[in-house]
Structure formats: structure tokens, C-alpha cells
Design a protein around this motif. Structure first.
Motif, mmCIF file in Angstrom:
data_model
loop_
_atom_site.group_PDB
_atom_site.id
_atom_site.type_symbol
_atom_site.label_atom_id
_atom_site.label_comp_id
_atom_site.label_asym_id
_atom_site.label_seq_id
_atom_site.Cartn_x
_atom_site.Cartn_y
_atom_site.Cartn_z
ATOM 1 N N ILE A 121 0.854 -1.187 0.000
ATOM 2 C CA ILE A 121 0.000 0.000 0.000
ATOM 3 C C ILE A 121 0.894 1.243 0.000
ATOM 4 C CG2 ILE A 121 -1.801 1.263 1.233
ATOM 5 C CD1 ILE A 121 -2.483 -1.461 2.616
ATOM 6 N N LEU A 122 0.642 2.153 -0.934
ATOM 7 C CA LEU A 122 1.404 3.394 -1.037
ATOM 8 C C LEU A 122 0.436 4.563 -0.884
ATOM 9 C CD1 LEU A 122 3.662 2.368 -4.058
ATOM 10 C CD2 LEU A 122 4.381 2.581 -1.671
ATOM 11 N N TYR A 123 0.296 5.043 0.338
ATOM 12 C CA TYR A 123 -0.682 6.080 0.681
ATOM 13 C C TYR A 123 0.046 7.414 0.806
ATOM 14 C CZ TYR A 123 -5.333 7.293 2.538
ATOM 15 O OH TYR A 123 -6.602 7.800 2.696
ATOM 16 N N GLY A 124 -0.401 8.409 0.050
ATOM 17 C CA GLY A 124 0.284 9.692 0.012
ATOM 18 C C GLY A 124 0.075 10.531 1.257
ATOM 19 N N GLU A 125 1.152 11.072 1.765
ATOM 20 C CA GLU A 125 1.094 11.927 2.953
ATOM 21 C C GLU A 125 0.298 13.203 2.692
ATOM 22 O OE1 GLU A 125 4.491 13.268 6.101
ATOM 23 O OE2 GLU A 125 4.765 14.003 4.037
ATOM 24 N N LYS A 126 0.311 13.688 1.433
ATOM 25 C CA LYS A 126 -0.349 14.949 1.087
ATOM 26 C C LYS A 126 -1.459 14.753 0.060
ATOM 27 C CE LYS A 126 2.543 17.444 3.575
ATOM 28 N NZ LYS A 126 2.094 18.164 4.791
ATOM 29 N N ASP A 127 -2.065 13.576 0.014
ATOM 30 C CA ASP A 127 -3.127 13.316 -0.957
ATOM 31 C C ASP A 127 -4.278 14.293 -0.727
ATOM 32 O OD1 ASP A 127 -5.345 12.213 -2.425
ATOM 33 O OD2 ASP A 127 -4.265 10.311 -2.504
ATOM 34 N N GLU A 128 -4.552 15.112 -1.736
ATOM 35 C CA GLU A 128 -5.518 16.194 -1.588
ATOM 36 C C GLU A 128 -6.962 15.719 -1.534
ATOM 37 O OE1 GLU A 128 -4.358 16.058 -6.038
ATOM 38 O OE2 GLU A 128 -3.470 15.580 -4.080
ATOM 39 N N TYR A 129 -7.222 14.467 -1.868
ATOM 40 C CA TYR A 129 -8.588 13.958 -1.855
ATOM 41 C C TYR A 129 -8.958 13.279 -0.539
ATOM 42 C CZ TYR A 129 -8.534 14.996 -6.817
ATOM 43 O OH TYR A 129 -8.452 15.645 -8.019
ATOM 44 N N VAL A 130 -8.048 13.264 0.406
ATOM 45 C CA VAL A 130 -8.314 12.658 1.711
ATOM 46 C C VAL A 130 -8.688 13.758 2.697
ATOM 47 C CG1 VAL A 130 -7.381 11.253 3.583
ATOM 48 C CG2 VAL A 130 -6.642 10.835 1.218
ATOM 49 N N ALA A 186 3.722 13.101 -0.875
ATOM 50 C CA ALA A 186 3.075 12.676 -2.111
ATOM 51 C C ALA A 186 1.638 13.167 -2.204
ATOM 52 C CB ALA A 186 3.108 11.156 -2.229
ATOM 53 N N SER A 187 1.304 13.758 -3.335
ATOM 54 C CA SER A 187 -0.079 14.115 -3.649
ATOM 55 C C SER A 187 -0.776 12.875 -4.215
ATOM 56 C CB SER A 187 -0.109 15.264 -4.657
ATOM 57 O OG SER A 187 0.457 14.843 -5.896
ATOM 58 N N HIS A 188 -1.948 13.090 -4.802
ATOM 59 C CA HIS A 188 -2.734 11.947 -5.272
ATOM 60 C C HIS A 188 -2.049 11.208 -6.421
ATOM 61 C CE1 HIS A 188 -6.358 9.582 -5.571
ATOM 62 N NE2 HIS A 188 -6.496 9.881 -6.853
ATOM 63 N N ASN A 189 -1.685 11.945 -7.477
ATOM 64 C CA ASN A 189 -1.063 11.255 -8.614
ATOM 65 C C ASN A 189 0.379 11.674 -8.877
ATOM 66 O OD1 ASN A 189 -1.241 13.748 -9.929
ATOM 67 N ND2 ASN A 189 -2.881 13.123 -11.308
ATOM 68 N N LEU A 190 0.934 12.536 -8.044
ATOM 69 C CA LEU A 190 2.329 12.957 -8.096
ATOM 70 C C LEU A 190 2.684 13.804 -9.308
ATOM 71 C CD1 LEU A 190 2.326 10.391 -6.129
ATOM 72 C CD2 LEU A 190 4.745 10.226 -6.625
ATOM 73 N N ASN A 191 1.716 14.167 -10.150
ATOM 74 C CA ASN A 191 2.022 15.051 -11.274
ATOM 75 C C ASN A 191 2.522 16.393 -10.759
ATOM 76 O OD1 ASN A 191 1.276 13.190 -13.184
ATOM 77 N ND2 ASN A 191 -0.686 14.144 -13.696
ATOM 78 N N GLY A 192 3.641 16.860 -11.296
ATOM 79 C CA GLY A 192 4.202 18.138 -10.902
ATOM 80 C C GLY A 192 4.924 18.131 -9.572
ATOM 81 N N GLN A 193 5.109 16.956 -8.978
ATOM 82 C CA GLN A 193 5.781 16.867 -7.686
ATOM 83 C C GLN A 193 7.300 16.964 -7.823
ATOM 84 O OE1 GLN A 193 3.350 14.580 -4.551
ATOM 85 N NE2 GLN A 193 3.924 16.706 -4.619
ATOM 86 N N ASP A 194 7.968 17.299 -6.719
ATOM 87 C CA ASP A 194 9.426 17.297 -6.701
ATOM 88 C C ASP A 194 9.951 15.923 -7.080
ATOM 89 O OD1 ASP A 194 9.422 19.907 -5.890
ATOM 90 O OD2 ASP A 194 9.689 19.456 -3.764
ATOM 91 N N GLU A 195 11.088 15.911 -7.750
ATOM 92 C CA GLU A 195 11.669 14.655 -8.221
ATOM 93 C C GLU A 195 11.912 13.678 -7.081
ATOM 94 O OE1 GLU A 195 12.781 12.367 -11.524
ATOM 95 O OE2 GLU A 195 11.906 14.372 -11.415
ATOM 96 N N GLY A 196 12.256 14.202 -5.912
ATOM 97 C CA GLY A 196 12.533 13.330 -4.778
ATOM 98 C C GLY A 196 11.320 12.531 -4.333
ATOM 99 N N VAL A 197 10.136 13.133 -4.417
ATOM 100 C CA VAL A 197 8.910 12.428 -4.033
ATOM 101 C C VAL A 197 8.653 11.271 -4.993
ATOM 102 C CG1 VAL A 197 6.423 12.653 -3.719
ATOM 103 C CG2 VAL A 197 7.937 14.520 -3.018
ATOM 104 N N VAL A 198 8.786 11.550 -6.297
ATOM 105 C CA VAL A 198 8.572 10.509 -7.302
ATOM 106 C C VAL A 198 9.602 9.394 -7.147
ATOM 107 C CG1 VAL A 198 8.491 10.027 -9.787
ATOM 108 C CG2 VAL A 198 7.566 12.187 -8.899
ATOM 109 N N GLU A 199 10.838 9.776 -6.895
ATOM 110 C CA GLU A 199 11.897 8.770 -6.766
ATOM 111 C C GLU A 199 11.677 7.880 -5.543
ATOM 112 O OE1 GLU A 199 15.528 10.965 -6.810
ATOM 113 O OE2 GLU A 199 15.543 11.182 -9.007
ATOM 114 N N GLU A 200 11.144 8.453 -4.452
ATOM 115 C CA GLU A 200 10.869 7.626 -3.276
ATOM 116 C C GLU A 200 9.812 6.568 -3.599
ATOM 117 O OE1 GLU A 200 8.712 7.673 1.083
ATOM 118 O OE2 GLU A 200 9.561 9.567 0.361
ATOM 119 N N LEU A 201 8.733 6.995 -4.264
ATOM 120 C CA LEU A 201 7.690 6.039 -4.618
ATOM 121 C C LEU A 201 8.243 4.952 -5.542
ATOM 122 C CD1 LEU A 201 4.015 6.519 -5.332
ATOM 123 C CD2 LEU A 201 5.371 5.495 -7.148
#
Length: 331
Positions: A248-257, A292-307
Motif C-alpha cells: 500500500i502506497l498512501y500519500g502523505e499529502k493526498d488532496e482527496y483525503v 506525495a499528492s494523489h497522482n504525483l504530477n508536478g511533484q518534486d523529483e525526490g517524491v517521485v523517486e521515493e515512490l
């Protein structure tokens, strides 16, 4: 929000009528590299998106595809419900089509290797429905070797958060009335459905599946709401097969939660249900994806790389067959 930047991506489009799956190309390995790196990948990570997603609407899978070990390739599924087709689709239809894609790749690989299903957003509903719902008589559903849920959030809770009580209630009332009249597959008027989904044709049946109103919240899509009772979770998370490790990969900053939801406590509850049933859930699931936001579009490279790193690590364990199996009491 979808990535709207024009782009082109090289790869192979696999047509599995009436659906398809796209495998992005990877950089050609140098002849000086390990010979194993020149072999065709034997394992497939099958990625399925959420509402309105289609090829390239979510960016991170293409980054992930470039970082996979040489024994793995990523294939993005494009189902009948992709794009704006979700408004009159269903989880059952999605699962039947995903079964065709899984079967296709298993045959393509000669019956060897692993197939892991990775869902994003509503694709997580597809994933859990794939492993937990009954197989209909006369149909087949090939087993998968792993399941990843990225951004498994509640459409009901997101709708309640994004719309007024009056608009939400009016849409629910009309949809329920239409279903009683045998008009469940008719499209609700745009003047009634909230603009949170855009101008997407939505049937009365699919609306109630997502909105899941009423005290029992019986909507088919209602897998991830924070208020679901434990017995309901035992019919979903509790049905994950013992041979299908879950991540399970649940985003810390998911805007829909909603802010009221304790994200980590919710994930730990799901993990407990999986382990209570004797199945395996990756211990790393308890750790939220930082920033991490919901779909990570436009996120910092570090967030995407962690996922991506967490997915790669998980796939390595799937391939090796090595998972830590803590008891539920240690969660």
C-alpha cells in the motif's frame, strides 16, 4: 489533475480487443553491460489508472518504467472505462478486461515470470476487486503474483469534501429514483452531477456506486472509506490471496483525503485485516509516501523517486519470493 503537457513516448502498444496495454521503451543497454540486461524482461508490472486516466495522464509510471530492474517491464492498461468511459463502466467490467490482459502477457511470456497489478486511485478499486470478488460462473481470472495500491482513497469521502450537502444529496436522490424505475444505465443530467468530475456522462448506477450514500454505504466502489466497519473490510482486504503479497502506497499529502482522516491509522487497520486472514502485506505499507499528492504530477523529483524506489524494492521481493510476515500483533 492530469498532466496536459503534449509529449510522445516510444514503446509497444499491445492490442487485446477491445482494449490495449502500452509498454514504454527503455534505453538500449550497452553491449558492455551484463548479458542479463540484454534479455527480454520476463516479469510484468501492469499499471491501471483511475477515473478519466489514459495514456500519459499520470506521469510517474513512465519514470518508474525506466527504473525497473531488467527482468521487469511496465505495461499501462487502457480499459473500456479509461478516459471518460468510467461514467458508465463498472468494477466487474474492469476486472474482466484486466483478466484478459494478464492472460495475454502470461501467454506472451510463455507462462513464465511474474505479473503484478498496480492500481492508482480508482485503479486500486479494480485491484482489490480483482483479488477479492467472486469469479463469475463461466469466466476465468488468472492469478496475479502481487498487488500494489497507490492512492487508495474514498470517492465518497472526496465527493462529500468537494461538494455541498445539497448538491451531493440531490444527485443521490435522482440516481436512486432512476434505478427504482429501471433507468440505472441512463445518464444523469450535467446540471445534477457535481462539477468535480467535469462534464463526464455518468449513469445513475455508477454514480451511486461511487457516492455510496445511506447508512450502509453499499456502493460497489466503496472500498477505502475510513468509516467502513471491520466486517466490510474482511470481505475485501481479508480476501487477498495468501500468494499475493500486498503493498500500500498512501500519500502523505493526498488532496482527496479529508483532514479528519488519520491516514497512517487507516493503513494500519487495513494491514491488520490482511494479516488476520493469514495473507501477506509488505511492512513498508505502514510508512506514508512523504510529500506525495494523489497522482504525483508536478511533484518534486525526490517524491517521485521515493515512490519508485519502494515499488522496485517490492518487486525484487516478489521475484525472490522473500517477504517478512509479521503477526498482526506487531502492527
Amino acid at each position: 489533475m492530469a498532466d496536459k503537457t503534449p509529449s510522445q513516448t516510444q514503446g509497444i502498444l499491445h492490442y487485446i480487443p477491445p482494449i490495449s496495454a502500452f509498454v514504454p521503451s527503455r534505453p538500449s543497454p550497452s553491449a558492455s553491460l551484463n548479458p542479463l540486461q540484454t534479455q527480454e524482461p520476463s516479469n510484468v508490472l501492469l499499471w491501471v489508472g483511475g477515473l478519466s486516466d489514459t495514456y500519459r495522464s499520470v506521469s510517474y509510471p513512465y519514470k518508474l518504467a525506466s527504473l525497473l530492474p531488467p527482468t521487469w517491464e511496465l505495461a499501462q492498461a487502457c480499459l473500456s472505462s479509461s478516459g471518460h468511459g468510467w461514467g458508465h463502466g463498472s468494477l466487474g467490467q474492469d476486472v474482466a478486461e484486466l483478466a484478459k490482459i494478464v492472460d495475454y502477457f502470461r501467454n506472451l511470456k510463455g507462462g513464465k515470470g511474474k505479473v503484478v497489478l498496480m492500481g492508482h486511485s480508482t485503479g486500486c478499486q479494480d485491484g482489490l476487486h480483482y483479488v477479492s470478488s467472486p469469479v463469475l460462473e463461466g469466466t476465468t481470472r488468472p492469478a496475479i503474483d502481487g498487488l500494489i495500491l497507490q492512492a487508495p482513497v474514498s470517492d465518497r469521502e472526496a465527493l462529500v469534501q468537494e461538494t455541498s450537502k445539497e448538491v451531493y444529496g440531490a444527485a443521490n436522490e435522482m440516481a436512486a429514483r432512476w434505478i427504482k424505475r429501471g433507468k440505472g444505465e441512463d445518464i444523469l443530467p450535467f446540471s445534477v452531477t457535481p462539477g468535480v468530475f467535469g462534464r463526464v456522462p455518468i449513469s445513475a448506477r455508477r454514480w451511486l456506486s461511487l457516492a455510496s450514500p445511506g447508512p450502509d454505504h453499499a456502493g460497489e466502489d466503496d472500498y477505502y472509506s475510513s468509516d467502513l466497519p471491520i466486517e466490510r473490510l474482511r470481505q475485501s482486504f481479508g480476501k487477498v490471496p495468501k500468494g499475493t503479497p500486498l503493498l500500500i502506497l498512501y500519500g502523505e499529502k493526498d488532496e482527496y483525503v479529508p483532514q479528519s482522516v488519520d491516514r497512517q491509522a487507516l493503513v494500519r487497520k487495513w494491514m491488520g485485516v490482511v494479516r488476520e486472514a493469514g495473507s501477506v502485506v509488505d511492512v513498508d505499507s505502514a510508512r506514508l509516501v512523504r510529500g506525495a499528492s494523489h497522482n504525483l504530477n508536478g511533484q518534486d523529483e525526490g517524491v517521485v523517486e521515493e515512490l519508485c524506489a519502494r515499488v522496485v524494492e517490492y518487486l525484487g521481493r516478489v521475484e525472490r519470493g522473500g517477504f517478512e510476515t509479521e503477526s498482526a500483533s506487531k502492527i
